[in-house]
Design an enzyme around this catalytic site. Structure first.
Site, PDB file in Angstrom:
ATOM      1  N   GLY A 154       0.798  -1.226   0.000  1.00 28.97           N
ATOM      2  CA  GLY A 154       0.000   0.000   0.000  1.00 28.97           C
ATOM      3  C   GLY A 154       0.827   1.271   0.000  1.00 28.97           C
ATOM      4  O   GLY A 154       0.286   2.367  -0.091  1.00 28.97           O
TER       5      GLY A 154
ATOM      6  N   ASP B  61       3.222   4.011  -1.647  1.00 28.87           N
ATOM      7  CA  ASP B  61       3.554   4.465  -3.004  1.00 28.87           C
ATOM      8  C   ASP B  61       5.051   4.709  -3.136  1.00 28.87           C
ATOM      9  O   ASP B  61       5.698   4.167  -4.014  1.00 28.87           O
ATOM     10  CB  ASP B  61       2.775   5.743  -3.340  1.00 28.87           C
ATOM     11  CG  ASP B  61       1.268   5.503  -3.274  1.00 28.87           C
ATOM     12  OD1 ASP B  61       0.850   4.395  -3.652  1.00 28.87           O
ATOM     13  OD2 ASP B  61       0.529   6.383  -2.817  1.00 28.87           O
TER      14      ASP B  61
ATOM     15  N   ASP C 140      30.059   7.178  -5.459  1.00 30.72           N
ATOM     16  CA  ASP C 140      28.975   6.262  -5.841  1.00 30.72           C
ATOM     17  C   ASP C 140      29.448   4.809  -5.673  1.00 30.72           C
ATOM     18  O   ASP C 140      30.397   4.381  -6.312  1.00 30.72           O
ATOM     19  CB  ASP C 140      28.639   6.580  -7.308  1.00 30.72           C
ATOM     20  CG  ASP C 140      27.606   5.653  -7.926  1.00 30.72           C
ATOM     21  OD1 ASP C 140      27.129   4.739  -7.240  1.00 30.72           O
ATOM     22  OD2 ASP C 140      27.284   5.862  -9.113  1.00 30.72           O
TER      23      ASP C 140
ATOM     24  N   ALA D   7      11.781   5.845 -17.994  1.00 27.37           N
ATOM     25  CA  ALA D   7      11.272   7.006 -18.721  1.00 27.37           C
ATOM     26  C   ALA D   7      12.268   8.156 -18.736  1.00 27.37           C
ATOM     27  O   ALA D   7      11.964   9.224 -19.247  1.00 27.37           O
ATOM     28  CB  ALA D   7       9.961   7.467 -18.100  1.00 27.37           C
ATOM     29  N   SER D   8      13.472   7.937 -18.177  1.00 30.80           N
ATOM     30  CA  SER D   8      14.441   9.037 -18.153  1.00 30.80           C
ATOM     31  C   SER D   8      15.713   8.678 -18.913  1.00 30.80           C
ATOM     32  O   SER D   8      16.615   9.491 -19.004  1.00 30.80           O
ATOM     33  CB  SER D   8      14.810   9.345 -16.699  1.00 30.80           C
ATOM     34  OG  SER D   8      15.315   8.167 -16.098  1.00 30.80           O
TER      35      SER D   8
ATOM     36  N   HIS E  99      21.589  -4.047 -22.044  1.00 32.46           N
ATOM     37  CA  HIS E  99      21.658  -3.068 -20.950  1.00 32.46           C
ATOM     38  C   HIS E  99      23.083  -2.946 -20.450  1.00 32.46           C
ATOM     39  O   HIS E  99      23.792  -3.929 -20.330  1.00 32.46           O
ATOM     40  CB  HIS E  99      20.782  -3.492 -19.768  1.00 32.46           C
ATOM     41  CG  HIS E  99      20.989  -2.613 -18.571  1.00 32.46           C
ATOM     42  ND1 HIS E  99      20.529  -1.318 -18.533  1.00 32.46           N
ATOM     43  CD2 HIS E  99      21.664  -2.799 -17.412  1.00 32.46           C
ATOM     44  CE1 HIS E  99      20.895  -0.767 -17.387  1.00 32.46           C
ATOM     45  NE2 HIS E  99      21.589  -1.643 -16.692  1.00 32.46           N
TER      46      HIS E  99
ATOM     47  N   SER F 103      25.082  -0.774 -17.113  1.00 34.58           N
ATOM     48  CA  SER F 103      24.788  -0.019 -15.899  1.00 34.58           C
ATOM     49  C   SER F 103      25.146   1.453 -16.064  1.00 34.58           C
ATOM     50  O   SER F 103      25.975   1.813 -16.907  1.00 34.58           O
ATOM     51  CB  SER F 103      25.589  -0.613 -14.742  1.00 34.58           C
ATOM     52  OG  SER F 103      25.449   0.210 -13.608  1.00 34.58           O
TER      53      SER F 103
ATOM     54  N   HIS G 222      26.533   3.036 -13.549  1.00 31.25           N
ATOM     55  CA  HIS G 222      27.428   3.307 -12.413  1.00 31.25           C
ATOM     56  C   HIS G 222      28.827   2.743 -12.646  1.00 31.25           C
ATOM     57  O   HIS G 222      28.989   1.714 -13.287  1.00 31.25           O
ATOM     58  CB  HIS G 222      26.832   2.706 -11.134  1.00 31.25           C
ATOM     59  CG  HIS G 222      25.466   3.228 -10.829  1.00 31.25           C
ATOM     60  ND1 HIS G 222      25.258   4.372 -10.083  1.00 31.25           N
ATOM     61  CD2 HIS G 222      24.236   2.790 -11.192  1.00 31.25           C
ATOM     62  CE1 HIS G 222      23.956   4.593  -9.993  1.00 31.25           C
ATOM     63  NE2 HIS G 222      23.314   3.657 -10.662  1.00 31.25           N
TER      64      HIS G 222
ATOM     65  N   HIS H  58      25.530   6.000  -1.702  1.00 31.57           N
ATOM     66  CA  HIS H  58      24.692   5.407  -2.738  1.00 31.57           C
ATOM     67  C   HIS H  58      24.932   3.910  -2.852  1.00 31.57           C
ATOM     68  O   HIS H  58      25.545   3.445  -3.798  1.00 31.57           O
ATOM     69  CB  HIS H  58      24.965   6.091  -4.091  1.00 31.57           C
ATOM     70  CG  HIS H  58      23.843   5.868  -5.080  1.00 31.57           C
ATOM     71  ND1 HIS H  58      23.713   4.720  -5.809  1.00 31.57           N
ATOM     72  CD2 HIS H  58      22.790   6.624  -5.436  1.00 31.57           C
ATOM     73  CE1 HIS H  58      22.632   4.793  -6.588  1.00 31.57           C
ATOM     74  NE2 HIS H  58      22.058   5.954  -6.369  1.00 31.57           N
TER      75      HIS H  58
END
Length: 561
Positions: free
Chosen positions: A59, A61, A205, A242-243, A373, A375, A377, A399
């Protein structure tokens, strides 16, 4: 190497001239990155992102960083610097700006464009400061210099923060692709120049610190993407973040080369690609992109759809296609290309989607069976290069989950950083840089803040525990009518059960248990309805566990007769 200790106390006041660094998110998890720097009575925040929930958080988001430790100091914040436009770095900005709307938000062109589109949905107009690599800007006692870094979203920046206590270099998320699609490489010359000047604290990172060698170049994906476009007999459905503008650029170029048209599907994809195209980050050959309406008129082998949902998110377009709950019906001969990574913890959801798509006859091409794909990083080889170029005096890995932070710390030590000056911190752990040395001095609260629909922070660990109990054990409501004078049952109790397996006779044995509980309570003079409800709940819970080995949520209701 200084390790965090669970018995850490609240941090003492910051010594004069010192610099305090507190990560409120992003350490021990991949997400909700937020680091607060304090110097000379002012605060500078770097990134303010969200974390996506796991199966154990039904539940929810998104999960925000905990602003408790800065809430009474909102006026001391001189700026929020955003390193790049990913959700786990910008997603919580709207919630911070709700608490003080005029905090200057600093970032590159694309980062601010993505942020402003998000803030519009929240009805917030931010005060923005646009910067690019090479810029130097002062915010209160913090002098910030921005450095180009390469990542899986364009326009990413590292930030060098000069203060009276020394210089901090924060890489943001980065890798060192030597042949990036936009020819904007991580600026190692700037890293070296800052290293010459003297980096007192290096925040790096850690995401891929366990991966040996070097992260593959994005260009090496071209053959696999091109092969899909060339050989797919019918439609190609590509799913990506989407980025990830560069990855989508590669898809557009390959589609164009093989005479296919492209349509964007899904609100965030349409919005972000519109922004990227308007700002010139996405170069779209004319006539290539069409609407989903126009797509219906084309032959199947001329069609490419680009949608969201590469992480198996239940509401995203791809999951809905797999569940037959989307206008786009996946069928035999369709090829689905998952052009993204598996975020740790999402594997099951992604395989569920892959299986669903395969069942409808699609051929699914993903990281496991093709080179589609890489990465975003830096791997261990790149991190070691950075340590050798920068030669930092103190290092704080950021991170990453624990294993990533530890692996990154070990790399720093192997390049010659003094183990005593490598600080592994967790969310909320206070690291002070005083007289050139970084050390852990205490902690501040840094819990999970859950966003649940419109409610921020309303859901707690306890309510999530109740939700899991409801999901796994069910719920039993006991309605007992009690004689106010004698304290005994006036009639047989009613039992309403959901998710607790039962038949008509299941609850008969518990009635004497309730009677006995009430009799004991009457003898001891307990007549308060609330107390009686607690006693009955405990008695029924014990009985349910003894006889059925289940722990349902018990809701007792007592009515006076």
């Amino acid at each position: 190497m200084s390790h965090p200790h669970p018995e850490l106390k609240a941090a003492p006041p910051l010594p004069e001239g010192g610099l305090r660094v507190v990560a409120l998110g992003g350490l021990g998890e991949i997400g909700r990155n937020m680091t607060v720097f304090e110097h000379a009575g002012k605060l500078l925040i770097v990134d303010c992102g969200v974390l996506f929930p796991e199966e154990t958080q039904p539940g929810v988001d998104v999960i925000l960083p905990d602003f408790t430790s800065i809430r009474d100091r909102l006026d001391d914040i001189v700026a929020v610097v955003l390193t790049h436009g990913h959700e786990d770095h910008i997603g919580a900005v709207p919630y911070l700006l709700r608490e003080r709307s005029d905090i200057p938000v600093v970032g590159s062109k694309l980062t601010l464009a993505f942020l402003e589109a998000k803030l519009k949905e929240h009805g917030i107009r931010p005060r923005t400061v646009r910067v690019r690599e090479g810029d130097r800007r002062g915010f209160g006692p913090f002098d910030c210099e921005f450095v180009a870094v390469n990542h899986s979203i364009p326009d990413s920046l590292a930030v060098a923060i000069r203060t009276g206590a020394g210089m901090v270099l924060h890489t943001g998320d980065f890798k060192m692709d030597q042949f990036p699609l936009d020819d904007r490489i991580t600026d190692l010359r700037a890293f070296a120049r800052l290293g010459e000047e003297g980096v007192d604290l290096f925040l790096t990172d850690s995401t891929n610190a366990e991966v040996p060698g070097f992260t593959t170049s994005e260009r090496e994906l071209n053959p696999a993407i091109e092969q899909v476009m060339r050989t797919a007999p019918r439609r190609v459905i590509v799913s990506s973040f989407a980025s990830h503008v560069h990855r989508i650029q590669q898809v557009l170029d390959a589609a164009h080369q093989h005479g296919r048209k492209v349509a964007f599907v899904g609100r965030s994809m349409v919005r972000n690609m519109g922004i990227a195209r308007d700002l010139g980050y996405l170069k779209v050959p004319s006539g290539l992109v069409v609407s989903t309406k126009e797509m219906e008129k084309l032959a199947d082998h001329k069609i490419t759809l680009v949608c969201t949902g590469s992480q198996g998110e239940p509401m995203a377009a791809l999951s809905r296609m797999a569940n037959r709950d989307h206008v786009i019906r996946i069928g035999k001969g369709d090829t689905v290309l998952l052009a993204s990574s598996l975020i740790p913890g999402n594997e099951n959801a992604i395989y569920r989607v892959i299986n669903g798509l395969t069942r409808w006859g699609a051929h699914v091409v993903h990281k496991g069976n093709a080179k589609v794909h890489v990465s975003g990083h830096a791997s261990a080889g790149e991190l070691v290069y950075c340590y050798n170029i920068v030669k930092p005096r103190n290092v704080m890995p950021v991170h990453g989950e624990w294993r990533h932070l530890r692996a990154n710390a070990d790399l720093a030590i192997r390049t010659g950083v003094d183990p005593e000056r490598v600080v592994i911190a967790e969310d909320g752990v206070v690291v002070d840089l005083v007289d050139g040395r970084a050390s852990i001095t205490g902690k501040v609260p840094a819990g999970n803040v859950y966003v649940d629909g419109m409610e921020v922070g309303g859901a707690t660990e306890a309510s999530l525990k109740d939700r899991l109990t409801l999901a796994e054990e069910g719920v039993v409501t006991v309605v007992a009518i009690v004689d106010a004078d004698t304290g005994a049952l006036a009639e047989t109790p009613d039992f309403l059960a959901r998710g607790f397996v039962h038949d008509d006779t299941t609850f008969e044995p518990v009635i004497p248990v309730i009677e006995k509980t009430l009799a004991t309570a009457a003898q001891e003079g307990v007549g308060d309805a609330h107390q009686l409800e607690q006693l009955i709940a405990r008695a029924v819970a014990n009985w349910a566990f003894r006889t059925h080995r289940r722990r349902p949520l018990i809701i007792p209701v007592i009515i006076d007769a």
